[in-house]
Design a protein around this motif. Structure first.
Motif, PDB file in Angstrom:
ATOM      1  N   TRP A  49      41.458  76.542  73.654  1.00  0.00           N
ATOM      2  CA  TRP A  49      40.591  75.956  74.691  1.00  0.00           C
ATOM      3  C   TRP A  49      41.419  75.471  75.861  1.00  0.00           C
ATOM      4  O   TRP A  49      42.638  75.337  75.783  1.00  0.00           O
ATOM      5  CB  TRP A  49      39.808  74.763  74.109  1.00  0.00           C
ATOM      6  CG  TRP A  49      40.718  73.675  73.587  1.00  0.00           C
ATOM      7  CD1 TRP A  49      41.291  73.609  72.343  1.00  0.00           C
ATOM      8  CD2 TRP A  49      41.196  72.526  74.300  1.00  0.00           C
ATOM      9  NE1 TRP A  49      42.089  72.493  72.241  1.00  0.00           N
ATOM     10  CE2 TRP A  49      42.041  71.800  73.433  1.00  0.00           C
ATOM     11  CE3 TRP A  49      40.981  72.026  75.590  1.00  0.00           C
ATOM     12  CZ2 TRP A  49      42.692  70.615  73.814  1.00  0.00           C
ATOM     13  CZ3 TRP A  49      41.621  70.841  75.975  1.00  0.00           C
ATOM     14  CH2 TRP A  49      42.463  70.151  75.081  1.00  0.00           C
ATOM     15  N   THR A  50      40.722  75.227  76.968  1.00  0.00           N
ATOM     16  CA  THR A  50      41.298  74.485  78.090  1.00  0.00           C
ATOM     17  C   THR A  50      40.137  73.838  78.827  1.00  0.00           C
ATOM     18  O   THR A  50      38.970  74.002  78.451  1.00  0.00           O
ATOM     19  CB  THR A  50      42.117  75.391  79.024  1.00  0.00           C
ATOM     20  OG1 THR A  50      42.806  74.576  79.975  1.00  0.00           O
ATOM     21  CG2 THR A  50      41.230  76.378  79.785  1.00  0.00           C
ATOM     22  N   ILE A  51      40.496  73.087  79.871  1.00  0.00           N
ATOM     23  CA  ILE A  51      39.458  72.514  80.731  1.00  0.00           C
ATOM     24  C   ILE A  51      39.711  73.013  82.145  1.00  0.00           C
ATOM     25  O   ILE A  51      40.837  72.915  82.654  1.00  0.00           O
ATOM     26  CB  ILE A  51      39.482  70.970  80.656  1.00  0.00           C
ATOM     27  CG1 ILE A  51      39.011  70.569  79.261  1.00  0.00           C
ATOM     28  CG2 ILE A  51      38.588  70.369  81.741  1.00  0.00           C
ATOM     29  CD1 ILE A  51      39.397  69.181  78.872  1.00  0.00           C
ATOM     30  N   GLN A  52      38.689  73.599  82.729  1.00  0.00           N
ATOM     31  CA  GLN A  52      38.796  74.099  84.096  1.00  0.00           C
ATOM     32  C   GLN A  52      38.699  72.907  85.034  1.00  0.00           C
ATOM     33  O   GLN A  52      37.627  72.345  85.216  1.00  0.00           O
ATOM     34  CB  GLN A  52      37.685  75.126  84.366  1.00  0.00           C
ATOM     35  CG  GLN A  52      37.652  75.657  85.782  1.00  0.00           C
ATOM     36  CD  GLN A  52      38.937  76.392  86.146  1.00  0.00           C
ATOM     37  OE1 GLN A  52      39.523  77.087  85.312  1.00  0.00           O
ATOM     38  NE2 GLN A  52      39.399  76.203  87.383  1.00  0.00           N
ATOM     39  N   TYR A  66      34.746  71.863  83.456  1.00  0.00           N
ATOM     40  CA  TYR A  66      34.083  72.363  82.254  1.00  0.00           C
ATOM     41  C   TYR A  66      35.100  72.885  81.248  1.00  0.00           C
ATOM     42  O   TYR A  66      36.174  73.349  81.610  1.00  0.00           O
ATOM     43  CB  TYR A  66      33.040  73.446  82.592  1.00  0.00           C
ATOM     44  CG  TYR A  66      33.557  74.611  83.421  1.00  0.00           C
ATOM     45  CD1 TYR A  66      33.541  74.553  84.811  1.00  0.00           C
ATOM     46  CD2 TYR A  66      34.053  75.771  82.820  1.00  0.00           C
ATOM     47  CE1 TYR A  66      34.004  75.620  85.580  1.00  0.00           C
ATOM     48  CE2 TYR A  66      34.510  76.843  83.575  1.00  0.00           C
ATOM     49  CZ  TYR A  66      34.488  76.752  84.955  1.00  0.00           C
ATOM     50  OH  TYR A  66      34.953  77.807  85.710  1.00  0.00           O
ATOM     51  N   ILE A  87      41.715  72.558  68.355  1.00  0.00           N
ATOM     52  CA  ILE A  87      41.742  73.871  67.716  1.00  0.00           C
ATOM     53  C   ILE A  87      41.298  73.734  66.260  1.00  0.00           C
ATOM     54  O   ILE A  87      41.711  72.803  65.568  1.00  0.00           O
ATOM     55  CB  ILE A  87      43.158  74.473  67.823  1.00  0.00           C
ATOM     56  CG1 ILE A  87      43.414  74.902  69.275  1.00  0.00           C
ATOM     57  CG2 ILE A  87      43.334  75.657  66.865  1.00  0.00           C
ATOM     58  CD1 ILE A  87      44.837  75.313  69.575  1.00  0.00           C
ATOM     59  N   THR A 104      39.714  66.302  76.925  1.00  0.00           N
ATOM     60  CA  THR A 104      40.738  66.641  75.927  1.00  0.00           C
ATOM     61  C   THR A 104      40.472  65.944  74.596  1.00  0.00           C
ATOM     62  O   THR A 104      40.761  66.497  73.545  1.00  0.00           O
ATOM     63  CB  THR A 104      42.135  66.247  76.423  1.00  0.00           C
ATOM     64  OG1 THR A 104      42.127  64.874  76.757  1.00  0.00           O
ATOM     65  CG2 THR A 104      42.531  67.055  77.650  1.00  0.00           C
TER      66      THR A 104
END
Lengths: 141, 380
Positions: free
Chosen positions: A62-65, A85, A112, A107
């Motif tokens: 995952w990440t955060i835009q 998002y 994961i 975060t």
């Protein structure tokens, strides 16, 4: 009268009380793909069949835009109203890892391996007021 | 037929409002020709590429309409490596004795905004905000850090080393040192990557004159030999950018395959390499590419980078010119910038950023969307 419309046809079952993503699976090598393709990405065979993908899976990464993407991003937001998002790949057992927007966008809410489930959410409104919906995944509590 | 690089030229990277991308390519080409002591009309062929600054073959309008065959090359961020491989094969085939390779670019500010339809993906993918290279890199290193215990501090150390090396490079764009603390606390772009951990689209041009190895001494007393040159695309199961889905079972990425092929061709191994340039689109890419190219095991990067082994004085000097992080990324020029820097290092001409102990073997690696790698192994 306005209606709820999917952002693209063929991505998920719609309208539906219990929507599922639609993938294609190769009859030769059994590989699944999302979205549906006319041929298999692993072997090139054109013998593929559409199937509903599992609605639950695990967060693979995952990440955060953090910034508002340039066009072709089209959410109806402005730089001032933009909300970061989450984005991730969700491992759908027996099928494929699907890239998706995530309902969670901080975060501390993402890790994961966590369990996730499919939701259909409002993405934007079109110029005549129709609600445009897309798929996302959210953590299972 | 072995192949040698006998002339190198570069136009400084960064922002040059007074020159078009094409003119920056021509600037680099003139320097490379001068370096080899040859004229444009001596070139028997050309290969070149640019993603956003026009057709590379238009260089003939700038440098002379000699009738030479000039072929445009386009392979995303691997364009430079692909152009060099094409030129390498043109000499190796025995068809030509000498020719030129050019890469240049000039991009708008801000992240690249890709068009899904060019990749065979529906418009929804871009509209919903899933089609960003920055996001992909963040997700790839996020998983890698989780699997192999890489810290955010190591990502910061990669970036600070790049800016430190760039400060010693007159052709780099970013020439100021930035502390690890400032890198870690700068704006978060896509977790875990902050603003200073990403390279930015920029401008620049690089050119190389290459020839048959047995004729190299006609042009220079310091030829650099191409001992290996390889390019591969992704296999099913490698985790790549612009992929709405990916395989449950992961396989090695194209870099692993390319690196092995280049080492096999050169008859050397990672331990023999004295100086290396790895694609560092962002800090995490350099970390992952160290292992994918065979220079360490997955997870060993944490200790190697923290110990300073990838700095210019370390045992594994990586991105001695500041890499993409300090130089910026003009797509067509990047792969050739790596080769330019390696030639300088092997000639002993890298000045304040020269790696010690007379390096003999160098390595370059460029990676591009949607899953292409190009590697060269260079020997003086």
């Amino acid at each position: 009268m306005t209606e709820r419309k999917p952002i693209a046809d063929g991505l998920f079952t719609w309208p539906s009380d219990n929507p599922a993503l639609l993938g294609s699976r190769c009859r030769q090598c059994k590989i699944a793909e999302f979205p549906c393709k006319a041929s298999c990405p692993a072997c090139g065979s054109e013998e593929v069949a559409v199937e509903e993908l599992p609605r639950r899976g695990k967060l693979w990464t995952w990440t955060i835009q953090g910034f508002m993407p340039k066009s072709p991003y089209n959410s109806g937001e402005t730089v001032d109203t933009f909300t970061p998002y989450g984005v991730g790949y969700i491992e759908l057992p027996g099928a494929v890892c699907v890239e998706s927007r995530l309902v969670e966008n901080t975060t501390r809410d993402l890790a994961i391996g966590m369990d996730m489930e499919l939701v259909i959410e409002t993405f934007r409104y079109d110029d005549v007021g129709n609600e445009i919906v897309t798929f996302a995944f959210k953590a299972v509590n | 037929m072995d192949v040698a690089i006998v002339g190198i030229g570069i136009h400084p990277f960064g922002r040059t409002p007074e020159r078009s991308g094409l003119q920056q390519g021509a600037f680099a080409a003139r320097l490379a020709l001068k370096d080899a002591g040859v004229e444009w009309r001596d070139m028997q062929f050309g290969f070149g590429g640019s993603a956003s600054a026009g057709s590379a073959d238009a260089l003939v309008n700038e440098l002379g309409l000699t009738g030479m065959p000039f072929i445009n090359v386009a392979n995303g961020c691997a364009t430079g490596g692909s152009a060099l491989l094409s030129a390498y094969n043109a000499i190796k085939s025995g068809e030509y004795d000498i020719g030129i390779v050019v890469g240049f670019d000039k991009h708008d500010r801000g992240a690249f905004n890709a068009d899904p339809r060019q990749m065979g993906i529906g418009a929804w993918y871009g509209e919903t905000g899933l089609m960003l290279t920055t996001q992909f890199f963040a997700m790839k290193i996020q998983r890698y850090m989780h699997a192999f215990n890489i810290s955010a501090g190591t990502l910061a150390k990669v970036a600070s080393k790049a800016f430190s090396n760039g400060a010693k490079n007159p052709n780099a764009w970013r020439r100021e040192e930035i502390s690890e603390e400032e890198i870690l606390t700068s704006t978060m772009i896509s977790d875990p990557l902050t603003k200073f951990m990403f390279c930015a689209p920029g401008e620049g041009g690089v050119a190389l004159v290459i020839c048959r190895a047995d004729q190299a001494r006609r042009y220079t007393d310091r030829p650099v030999y191409l001992k290996g040159a390889a390019l591969r695309s992704r296999r099913y199961g490698s985790f790549e950018v612009f992929a709405p889905s990916q395989a449950l079972q992961q396989v090695d990425g194209p870099t692993v395959d390319t690196s092995r092929a280049a080492f096999d061709m050169a008859g050397v191994g990672p331990r023999d390499i004295d100086v290396l340039q790895l694609q560092d689109t962002e800090s995490g890419a350099e970390v992952m590419h160290m292992a994918e190219n065979g220079f360490c095991e997955h997870g060993e990067q944490e200790a190697l980078i923290q110990a300073g082994e990838t700095a210019i004085g370390g045992k594994l000097p990586v991105n001695t010119d500041g890499g993409c992080l300090a130089s910026g990324e003009p797509i067509g020029a990047t792969g050739l910038r790596q080769v330019y820097e390696t030639c300088l290092q092997l000639r002993g001409d890298a000045g304040p950023r020269q790696v010690p102990n007379n390096p003999k073997l160098g390595y370059t690696h460029v990676y591009g969307a949607p899953g292409i790698s190009a590697v060269t192994i260079l020997q003086r």
